[in-house]
Motif scaffolding. Structure first.
Motif, short mmCIF file in Angstrom:
data_model
loop_
_atom_site.label_atom_id
_atom_site.label_comp_id
_atom_site.label_asym_id
_atom_site.label_seq_id
_atom_site.Cartn_x
_atom_site.Cartn_y
_atom_site.Cartn_z
N ILE A 111 10.88 -2.88 -13.70
CA ILE A 111 10.07 -1.93 -12.92
C ILE A 111 9.87 -0.61 -13.67
O ILE A 111 8.74 -0.10 -13.74
N ILE A 112 10.92 -0.07 -14.25
CA ILE A 112 10.80 1.22 -14.94
C ILE A 112 9.92 1.12 -16.19
O ILE A 112 9.05 1.98 -16.39
N PRO A 164 13.73 -3.87 -1.77
CA PRO A 164 14.48 -4.50 -0.67
C PRO A 164 13.61 -4.80 0.55
O PRO A 164 13.79 -5.84 1.19
N THR A 165 12.67 -3.91 0.85
CA THR A 165 11.79 -4.14 2.00
C THR A 165 10.90 -5.36 1.76
O THR A 165 10.74 -6.21 2.66
N ILE A 166 10.32 -5.47 0.58
CA ILE A 166 9.48 -6.63 0.26
C ILE A 166 10.31 -7.91 0.32
O ILE A 166 9.87 -8.93 0.88
N LEU A 171 13.18 4.87 -5.46
CA LEU A 171 12.30 4.31 -4.43
C LEU A 171 12.29 2.78 -4.47
O LEU A 171 12.35 2.12 -3.43
N ASN A 172 12.23 2.22 -5.67
CA ASN A 172 12.23 0.76 -5.79
C ASN A 172 13.59 0.16 -5.48
O ASN A 172 13.68 -0.88 -4.84
N TYR A 173 14.65 0.82 -5.91
CA TYR A 173 16.00 0.28 -5.72
C TYR A 173 16.42 0.30 -4.25
O TYR A 173 17.02 -0.67 -3.74
N TYR A 174 16.11 1.39 -3.56
CA TYR A 174 16.60 1.55 -2.20
C TYR A 174 15.59 1.23 -1.11
O TYR A 174 15.98 1.00 0.04
N GLN A 181 0.83 -1.21 0.00
CA GLN A 181 0.00 0.00 0.00
C GLN A 181 0.87 1.26 0.00
O GLN A 181 0.52 2.25 -0.65
N ILE A 182 1.98 1.22 0.72
CA ILE A 182 2.88 2.37 0.72
C ILE A 182 3.45 2.59 -0.69
O ILE A 182 3.52 3.72 -1.18
N ALA A 183 3.84 1.49 -1.34
CA ALA A 183 4.37 1.59 -2.70
C ALA A 183 3.31 2.14 -3.65
O ALA A 183 3.60 2.99 -4.50
N ASN A 184 2.08 1.65 -3.51
CA ASN A 184 1.00 2.12 -4.38
C ASN A 184 0.71 3.60 -4.13
O ASN A 184 0.48 4.37 -5.08
N PHE A 185 0.76 4.00 -2.86
CA PHE A 185 0.53 5.41 -2.53
C PHE A 185 1.62 6.30 -3.12
O PHE A 185 1.33 7.33 -3.74
N LEU A 186 2.87 5.91 -2.94
CA LEU A 186 3.98 6.72 -3.45
C LEU A 186 3.90 6.86 -4.96
O LEU A 186 4.05 7.96 -5.51
#
Length: 198
Positions: free
Chosen positions: A165-166, A130-132, A123-126, A80-85
């Motif tokens: 991703i990009i 990594p969090t997922i 955001l995805n790289y750092y 959800q955080i990723a979708n929001f960002l």
């Protein structure tokens, strides 16, 4: 539009956005967890008709409601955080440019898309991926499997973000713009004729 009307409109658009979030379409040549949906369109409508902050608020409410209703497959609300960002960048950038310039042109689109893709890379790289990976308890090789299966050019984490991703995010923002902006401008003209917005 009064403050109460604006808050009501944001709430309604967030509810519509959450419903639309259920209807996801997988894309060929991408990992199965990357899907397209039209849930960003109500937030885009808010950003164009009421300003970028309203659009971001719709995205925030949508993801809070989504997490409270369905939780997250990794426990914490990282998806959800990723979708929001992602959604907040899409609608906030174009909404901000539109309300600052009072119009949109090819430079507006080019700038918003460039800033969005650059932000999503970092955001995805750092942070996001990594969090997922850590929450799923996977090592790098295990996590990259779905990326390498989708794209043979993926050889490491950087190329996974760059070549999977990009491109997905480019398709996403172009899709949201092509579907949402014509509808947003049409609705804005209707609201202006009825003198509900300036």
């Amino acid at each position: 539009m009064t403050k109460l009307q604006k808050m009501t409109a944001i709430g309604i658009l967030a509810a519509i956005s959450m419903i639309l979030y259920f209807f996801k379409v997988p894309l060929p040549f991408f990992p199965i967890f990357l899907t397209l949906d039209v849930s960003d369109v109500p937030a885009l409508i808010a950003a164009i008709t009421m300003g970028p902050i309203a659009g971001v608020m719709v995205q925030l409410l949508k993801n809070i409601l989504e997490y409270l209703s369905h939780g997250s497959y990794v426990g914490l609300p990282i998806n959800q955080i990723a979708n929001f960002l992602s959604g907040a960048l899409i609608v906030g950038l174009i909404g901000g440019l539109y309300h600052y310039q009072k119009k949109l042109n090819w430079k507006s689109y080019a700038l918003s898309i460039t800033v969005f893709l650059t932000a999503m890379f970092f955001l995805n790289y750092y942070f996001i991926l990594p969090t997922i990976m850590n929450l799923l308890g996977l090592n790098m090789n295990q996590y990259l499997t779905s990326f390498t299966e989708a794209n043979p050019f993926v050889t490491d984490f950087r190329t996974a973000v760059l070549f999977v991703i990009i491109p997905f995010n480019l398709i996403k923002i172009l899709f949201v713009y092509s579907v949402g902006l014509p509808f947003s401008f049409k609705l804005q003209r209707i609201l202006q004729k009825r003198r509900l917005i300036a």
